[in-house]
Design a protein around this motif. Structure first.
Motif, PDB file in Angstrom:
ATOM      1  N   MET A 150       0.827  -1.180   0.000  1.00 59.95           N
ATOM      2  CA  MET A 150       0.000   0.000   0.000  1.00 59.95           C
ATOM      3  C   MET A 150       0.878   1.254   0.000  1.00 59.95           C
ATOM      4  N   ALA A 151       1.925   1.222   0.815  1.00 60.45           N
ATOM      5  CA  ALA A 151       2.803   2.384   0.876  1.00 60.45           C
ATOM      6  C   ALA A 151       3.551   2.581  -0.439  1.00 60.45           C
ATOM      7  N   GLY A 152       3.932   1.482  -1.085  1.00 60.79           N
ATOM      8  CA  GLY A 152       4.629   1.591  -2.361  1.00 60.79           C
ATOM      9  C   GLY A 152       3.762   2.186  -3.445  1.00 60.79           C
ATOM     10  N   SER A 153       2.516   1.762  -3.500  1.00 62.50           N
ATOM     11  CA  SER A 153       1.624   2.310  -4.523  1.00 62.50           C
ATOM     12  C   SER A 153       1.301   3.775  -4.258  1.00 62.50           C
ATOM     13  N   LEU A 154       1.164   4.141  -2.983  1.00 67.17           N
ATOM     14  CA  LEU A 154       0.927   5.546  -2.669  1.00 67.17           C
ATOM     15  C   LEU A 154       2.147   6.398  -2.993  1.00 67.17           C
ATOM     16  N   SER A 155       3.337   5.854  -2.762  1.00 65.96           N
ATOM     17  CA  SER A 155       4.560   6.591  -3.100  1.00 65.96           C
ATOM     18  C   SER A 155       4.676   6.811  -4.600  1.00 65.96           C
ATOM     19  N   LEU A 156       4.394   5.762  -5.394  1.00 64.13           N
ATOM     20  CA  LEU A 156       4.453   5.923  -6.843  1.00 64.13           C
ATOM     21  C   LEU A 156       3.375   6.876  -7.352  1.00 64.13           C
ATOM     22  N   ALA A 157       2.211   6.875  -6.724  1.00 62.72           N
ATOM     23  CA  ALA A 157       1.164   7.822  -7.122  1.00 62.72           C
ATOM     24  C   ALA A 157       1.593   9.255  -6.830  1.00 62.72           C
ATOM     25  N   GLU A 158       2.244   9.466  -5.708  1.00 62.39           N
ATOM     26  CA  GLU A 158       2.726  10.806  -5.359  1.00 62.39           C
ATOM     27  C   GLU A 158       3.826  11.256  -6.315  1.00 62.39           C
ATOM     28  N   LEU A 159       4.745  10.349  -6.655  1.00 65.14           N
ATOM     29  CA  LEU A 159       5.797  10.695  -7.613  1.00 65.14           C
ATOM     30  C   LEU A 159       5.213  10.972  -8.992  1.00 65.14           C
ATOM     31  N   GLY A 160       4.204  10.220  -9.370  1.00 68.15           N
ATOM     32  CA  GLY A 160       3.562  10.444 -10.663  1.00 68.15           C
ATOM     33  C   GLY A 160       2.862  11.781 -10.732  1.00 68.15           C
ATOM     34  N   ALA A 161       2.272  12.208  -9.640  1.00 66.70           N
ATOM     35  CA  ALA A 161       1.621  13.512  -9.623  1.00 66.70           C
ATOM     36  C   ALA A 161       2.644  14.642  -9.622  1.00 66.70           C
ATOM     37  N   ALA A 162       3.783  14.416  -8.992  1.00 67.93           N
ATOM     38  CA  ALA A 162       4.809  15.457  -8.913  1.00 67.93           C
ATOM     39  C   ALA A 162       5.634  15.556 -10.193  1.00 67.93           C
ATOM     40  N   THR A 163       5.769  14.461 -10.931  1.00 64.81           N
ATOM     41  CA  THR A 163       6.579  14.437 -12.142  1.00 64.81           C
ATOM     42  C   THR A 163       5.710  13.992 -13.312  1.00 64.81           C
ATOM     43  N   PRO A 164       5.107  14.907 -14.033  1.00 58.23           N
ATOM     44  CA  PRO A 164       4.197  14.528 -15.122  1.00 58.23           C
ATOM     45  C   PRO A 164       4.924  14.210 -16.436  1.00 58.23           C
ATOM     46  N   GLU A 165       5.851  13.267 -16.406  1.00 60.26           N
ATOM     47  CA  GLU A 165       6.564  12.839 -17.603  1.00 60.26           C
ATOM     48  C   GLU A 165       6.272  11.367 -17.845  1.00 60.26           C
ATOM     49  N   ALA A 166       6.368  10.945 -19.090  1.00 63.28           N
ATOM     50  CA  ALA A 166       6.213   9.530 -19.411  1.00 63.28           C
ATOM     51  C   ALA A 166       7.522   8.804 -19.091  1.00 63.28           C
ATOM     52  N   GLY A 167       7.425   7.602 -18.610  1.00 61.81           N
ATOM     53  CA  GLY A 167       8.624   6.815 -18.348  1.00 61.81           C
ATOM     54  C   GLY A 167       8.582   6.042 -17.053  1.00 61.81           C
ATOM     55  N   GLY A 168       7.670   6.355 -16.176  1.00 62.97           N
ATOM     56  CA  GLY A 168       7.498   5.581 -14.947  1.00 62.97           C
ATOM     57  C   GLY A 168       8.672   5.668 -13.997  1.00 62.97           C
ATOM     58  N   VAL A 169       9.072   4.509 -13.484  1.00 61.34           N
ATOM     59  CA  VAL A 169      10.117   4.444 -12.457  1.00 61.34           C
ATOM     60  C   VAL A 169      11.442   4.964 -13.001  1.00 61.34           C
ATOM     61  N   TYR A 170      11.688   4.778 -14.299  1.00 55.74           N
ATOM     62  CA  TYR A 170      12.919   5.278 -14.904  1.00 55.74           C
ATOM     63  C   TYR A 170      13.066   6.775 -14.687  1.00 55.74           C
ATOM     64  N   VAL A 171      11.994   7.536 -14.887  1.00 56.52           N
ATOM     65  CA  VAL A 171      12.033   8.994 -14.727  1.00 56.52           C
ATOM     66  C   VAL A 171      12.275   9.367 -13.269  1.00 56.52           C
ATOM     67  N   TYR A 172      11.631   8.657 -12.356  1.00 59.97           N
ATOM     68  CA  TYR A 172      11.801   8.957 -10.929  1.00 59.97           C
ATOM     69  C   TYR A 172      13.237   8.690 -10.484  1.00 59.97           C
ATOM     70  N   LEU A 173      13.808   7.576 -10.950  1.00 61.66           N
ATOM     71  CA  LEU A 173      15.200   7.277 -10.600  1.00 61.66           C
ATOM     72  C   LEU A 173      16.160   8.268 -11.241  1.00 61.66           C
ATOM     73  N   ARG A 174      15.875   8.690 -12.462  1.00 64.89           N
ATOM     74  CA  ARG A 174      16.731   9.670 -13.131  1.00 64.89           C
ATOM     75  C   ARG A 174      16.738  10.994 -12.392  1.00 64.89           C
ATOM     76  N   ASP A 175      15.569  11.417 -11.935  1.00 67.44           N
ATOM     77  CA  ASP A 175      15.498  12.685 -11.209  1.00 67.44           C
ATOM     78  C   ASP A 175      16.142  12.593  -9.831  1.00 67.44           C
TER      79      ASP A 175
END
Length: 77
Positions: free
Chosen positions: A1-26
């Motif tokens: 549950m915490a992992g999905s909420l974390s990814l949802a928060e990152l997705g809202a903060a970073t509106p780029e295509a690429g998923g986890v790759y974009v989050y790790l790059r940033d």
């Protein structure tokens, strides 16, 4: 549950295509994202595909006679 909420928060903060790759790059830079991308391609995704292939072969063997593994023509003598 915490992992999905974390990814949802990152997705809202970073509106780029690429998923986890974009989050790790940033967060960690291009090298970490590059290594994750190759690890996902070679290890993570291929394991899931292999699991599906085995499950499909077991399922298909109930409908078709897949008896090539029991044949003696391919075994070493």
């Amino acid at each position: 549950m915490a992992g999905s909420l974390s990814l949802a928060e990152l997705g809202a903060a970073t509106p780029e295509a690429g998923g986890v790759y974009v989050y790790l790059r940033d967060a960690y830079g291009k090298l970490a994202a590059f290594l994750y991308g190759w690890a996902a391609l070679l290890v993570i995704e291929s394991g899931g595909i292999a699991t599906l292939a085995v499950a499909f072969s077991i399922y298909a063997s109930t409908f078709f006679r897949l008896h090539l593994l029991n044949e003696s023509w391919w075994q070493a003598r």
